[in-house]
Design a protein around this motif. Structure first.
Motif, mmCIF file in Angstrom:
data_model
loop_
_atom_site.group_PDB
_atom_site.id
_atom_site.type_symbol
_atom_site.label_atom_id
_atom_site.label_comp_id
_atom_site.label_asym_id
_atom_site.label_seq_id
_atom_site.Cartn_x
_atom_site.Cartn_y
_atom_site.Cartn_z
ATOM 1 N N UNK A 331 68.436 18.738 33.590
ATOM 2 C CA UNK A 331 66.593 17.644 34.358
ATOM 3 C C UNK A 331 66.023 17.316 32.643
ATOM 4 N N UNK A 332 66.369 18.196 32.533
ATOM 5 C CA UNK A 332 64.809 18.807 31.182
ATOM 6 C C UNK A 332 65.589 18.061 29.983
ATOM 7 N N UNK A 333 66.700 18.275 29.675
ATOM 8 C CA UNK A 333 67.827 18.406 28.316
ATOM 9 C C UNK A 333 68.060 16.518 28.039
ATOM 10 N N UNK A 334 68.322 15.711 29.938
ATOM 11 C CA UNK A 334 68.375 14.513 29.298
ATOM 12 C C UNK A 334 67.114 13.591 29.061
ATOM 13 N N UNK A 335 66.094 14.098 29.886
ATOM 14 C CA UNK A 335 64.653 13.460 29.281
ATOM 15 C C UNK A 335 64.075 13.582 28.073
ATOM 16 N N UNK A 336 64.210 15.207 27.133
ATOM 17 C CA UNK A 336 63.829 15.191 26.131
ATOM 18 C C UNK A 336 64.576 14.501 24.762
ATOM 19 N N UNK A 337 66.200 14.191 25.290
ATOM 20 C CA UNK A 337 66.686 13.182 24.600
ATOM 21 C C UNK A 337 66.166 12.238 24.393
ATOM 22 N N UNK A 338 65.691 11.836 25.598
ATOM 23 C CA UNK A 338 65.959 9.946 25.247
ATOM 24 C C UNK A 338 64.168 10.219 24.666
ATOM 25 N N UNK A 339 63.125 11.030 24.723
ATOM 26 C CA UNK A 339 61.895 10.961 24.090
ATOM 27 C C UNK A 339 62.066 11.621 22.738
ATOM 28 N N UNK A 340 63.595 12.444 22.608
ATOM 29 C CA UNK A 340 63.788 12.149 20.794
ATOM 30 C C UNK A 340 63.680 10.896 20.212
ATOM 31 N N UNK A 341 64.088 10.148 20.878
ATOM 32 C CA UNK A 341 65.115 9.211 20.565
ATOM 33 C C UNK A 341 64.092 8.320 19.957
ATOM 34 N N UNK A 342 62.839 8.477 21.293
ATOM 35 C CA UNK A 342 62.185 7.505 20.871
ATOM 36 C C UNK A 342 60.781 7.736 19.968
ATOM 37 N N UNK A 343 60.591 9.008 20.226
ATOM 38 C CA UNK A 343 59.735 9.881 18.994
ATOM 39 C C UNK A 343 60.000 9.548 17.054
ATOM 40 N N UNK A 344 61.216 9.415 17.432
ATOM 41 C CA UNK A 344 61.778 9.438 16.020
ATOM 42 C C UNK A 344 61.702 7.285 15.809
ATOM 43 N N UNK A 345 61.947 6.637 16.736
ATOM 44 C CA UNK A 345 61.699 5.304 16.422
ATOM 45 C C UNK A 345 60.139 4.921 16.136
ATOM 46 N N UNK A 346 59.155 5.800 16.252
ATOM 47 C CA UNK A 346 58.007 5.612 15.746
ATOM 48 C C UNK A 346 57.422 5.807 15.066
ATOM 49 N N UNK A 347 57.860 6.827 14.074
ATOM 50 C CA UNK A 347 57.692 7.000 12.650
ATOM 51 C C UNK A 347 58.123 5.816 11.596
ATOM 52 N N UNK A 348 56.969 5.899 10.717
ATOM 53 C CA UNK A 348 57.505 5.119 9.539
ATOM 54 C C UNK A 348 58.499 6.286 8.599
ATOM 55 N N UNK A 349 58.703 5.645 7.622
ATOM 56 C CA UNK A 349 60.133 6.076 6.292
ATOM 57 C C UNK A 349 58.802 6.852 6.276
ATOM 58 N N UNK A 350 59.658 7.937 5.672
ATOM 59 C CA UNK A 350 59.180 9.371 5.448
ATOM 60 C C UNK A 350 58.092 9.800 5.925
ATOM 61 N N UNK A 351 58.319 9.793 7.321
ATOM 62 C CA UNK A 351 57.296 10.422 8.492
ATOM 63 C C UNK A 351 57.736 11.649 9.024
ATOM 64 N N UNK A 352 56.922 12.685 9.635
ATOM 65 C CA UNK A 352 57.085 14.084 10.137
ATOM 66 C C UNK A 352 56.910 13.744 11.763
ATOM 67 N N UNK A 353 58.257 14.184 11.870
ATOM 68 C CA UNK A 353 58.583 15.005 13.722
ATOM 69 C C UNK A 353 57.938 16.042 13.595
ATOM 70 N N UNK A 354 56.919 16.024 14.445
ATOM 71 C CA UNK A 354 57.265 18.301 15.137
ATOM 72 C C UNK A 354 57.787 18.281 16.228
#
Ligand SMILES: C[S@@+](CC[C@H](N)C(=O)[O-])C[C@H]1O[C@@H](n2cnc3c(N)ncnc32)[C@H](O)[C@@H]1O
Length: 426
Positions: A331-354
């Protein structure tokens, strides 16, 4: 309903509820101390918490001892009898309380409790036999955790590391803190990692110098690494996704960043606000579900500390050994995957996600990020190198991630974290 006035009965009732419902131990303890425990014994709360933490940590070993001492194993229906013996064993083995006083008290408790009335003799016999035979657990290290967890650690880390993980996970951890005000830190804390200090014998946290003044907060040394991996973020805007109870947000602010916190749980936000008020730190707080929240602008720095199995924190939360199941990881893996996709969407070009999780499970950490990198061409991994972070050198993996394991920090261990750094190319 009359309030409970005997601390042993409080421990027993909490143990019964924990074993029956598999809810988080802290929640059950809070519920009891808020509504079922008499005022005159409320000062025993930390003792109760300690006993029940050992109960959870050693449950498989305690049952192994009990099974060696009983010809016909106590029926699973008699969970209350078993819990009496388990707690009495914790008192005898860990707390080293006077032997016959412990036995006599538990026999008395049994005599006076309706559902235990007929089991006084059995409790007495088992505990006396334990003392006479000096019985010890004969479980292997692998048998001290559920089979699915052992299989997962064995597959990811190999036999020796998996055994090291188990042994370090089953030891009570020291107190680690992070600071807002370094100058005012109590001298009893010893620096162990950049921005992380440790104390071995702490007592009550709110009585330690500087806590009430908001000079520091409790944060495991492992949990300080994700924010530090950003590098210099002074005066920069950082989006902190999945923020509560706010440990990483406080650290980002202590590093000088302007922080926006996104958190779904109102209850957890109120705990987080108490932390921010005490430390006098003031981020923007948004109560929202990241799955449908949209930022007004994109960010150069995003931290995603995703919900996970938390198997890296068993040292502090030994109840997880008995609450978590293999299906939770899926269950966690599915939620983490969606959250990761969202997080990448919130980044500027050249931005960094931890992206980080306090899990030891490969599929929530390395596996999750490797799949993401394969499927999303707009990003790439920033390989974390030991030479860039010498103080974290022992945690840097050959794949360019950080992976803390509970036994890798000398002098008290560390929570297990997976930490990755991702760059948004276009
Ligand atoms: C691992 S904890 C975060 C710990 C926190 N970063 C810290 O350092 O104190 C994960 C948090 O994510 C929150 N969460 C889970 N799903 C969410 C969602 N869809 N949107 C926002 N927050 C979410 C949970 O309520 C929980 O507080």
């Amino acid at each position: 309903m009359s309030l409970l006035t005997d601390q042993r009965i409080v421990s027993l009732e909490i143990a019964n509820e924990f074993v029956g419902n598999k809810s988080p131990l802290n929640e059950i303890i809070d519920h009891f101390y808020n509504s079922k425990v008499a005022n005159e014994i409320k000062n025993k709360r930390s003792e109760t918490k300690y006993i029940l933490s050992v109960f959870c940590r050693r449950l498989f070993e305690l049952d192994n001892i009990i099974n060696q001492l009983t010809d016909r194993n106590i029926s699973p229906r008699n969970i209350m009898v078993r819990n009496c013996i388990r707690i009495a064993l914790v008192e005898l083995i860990d707390l080293k309380r006077p032997e016959y006083a412990v036995i006599n008290t538990w026999v008395e408790i049994a005599k006076n409790k309706k559902r235990l009335m007929h089991f006084g003799k059995l409790i007495n016999a088992v505990l006396r036999k334990f003392l006479k035979n000096n019985t010890v657990s004969n479980l292997t290290d692998a048998q001290k955790v559920p089979g699915w967890l052992w299989d997962s650690w064995l597959k990811t880390y190999g036999n020796d590391e998996a055994i090291n993980i188990i042994n370090a996970s089953l030891i009570e951890p020291p107190l680690d803190i992070s600071y807002v005000n370094q100058e005012r830190l109590n001298l009893n804390f010893k620096k162990i990692l950049p921005s992380s200090y440790r104390m071995h014998k702490s007592g009550k946290i709110n009585e330690i110098a500087g806590y009430k003044e908001g000079d520091w907060w409790v944060q495991d040394a492992g949990a300080t690494i994700p924010a530090n991996i950003f590098g210099d973020i002074k005066n920069k805007s950082v989006l902190d996704l999945c923020s509560a109870p706010g440990g990483k947000a406080m650290q980002l602010m202590a590093m000088g960043a302007n922080v926006t916190c996104i958190e779904i749980s109102k209850a957890r936000i109120s705990v987080m606000k108490e932390n921010f008020n005490r430390t006098n730190l003031n981020p923007e707080i948004i109560c929202a579900d990241i799955l449908n929240w949209e930022p007004k602008e994109k960010y150069d720095f995003v931290l995603l500390d995703a919900p996970c199995s938390a198997t890296g924190t068993i040292r502090k939360n030994p109840d997880l050994i008995h609450i978590k199941e293999k299906q939770d990881i899926t269950k966690n893996i599915s939620l983490q995957k969606i959250l990761l996709d969202r997080a990448i969407n919130f980044l500027n070009i050249n931005g960094i996600l931890i992206y980080c999780v306090c899990s030891l499970e490969y599929d929530e950490g390395e596996g999750q990020v490797e799949t993401l990198l394969k499927n999303n061409e707009t990003i790439e991994k920033v390989a974390i190198k030991a030479e860039d972070y010498p103080e974290y050198g022992k945690f840097v993996t050959s794949n360019g991630y950080i992976r803390t394991l509970p036994h890798l920090q000398i002098d008290g261990g560390i929570d297990g974290f997976f930490i990755s750094k991702i760059y948004k190319k276009f």
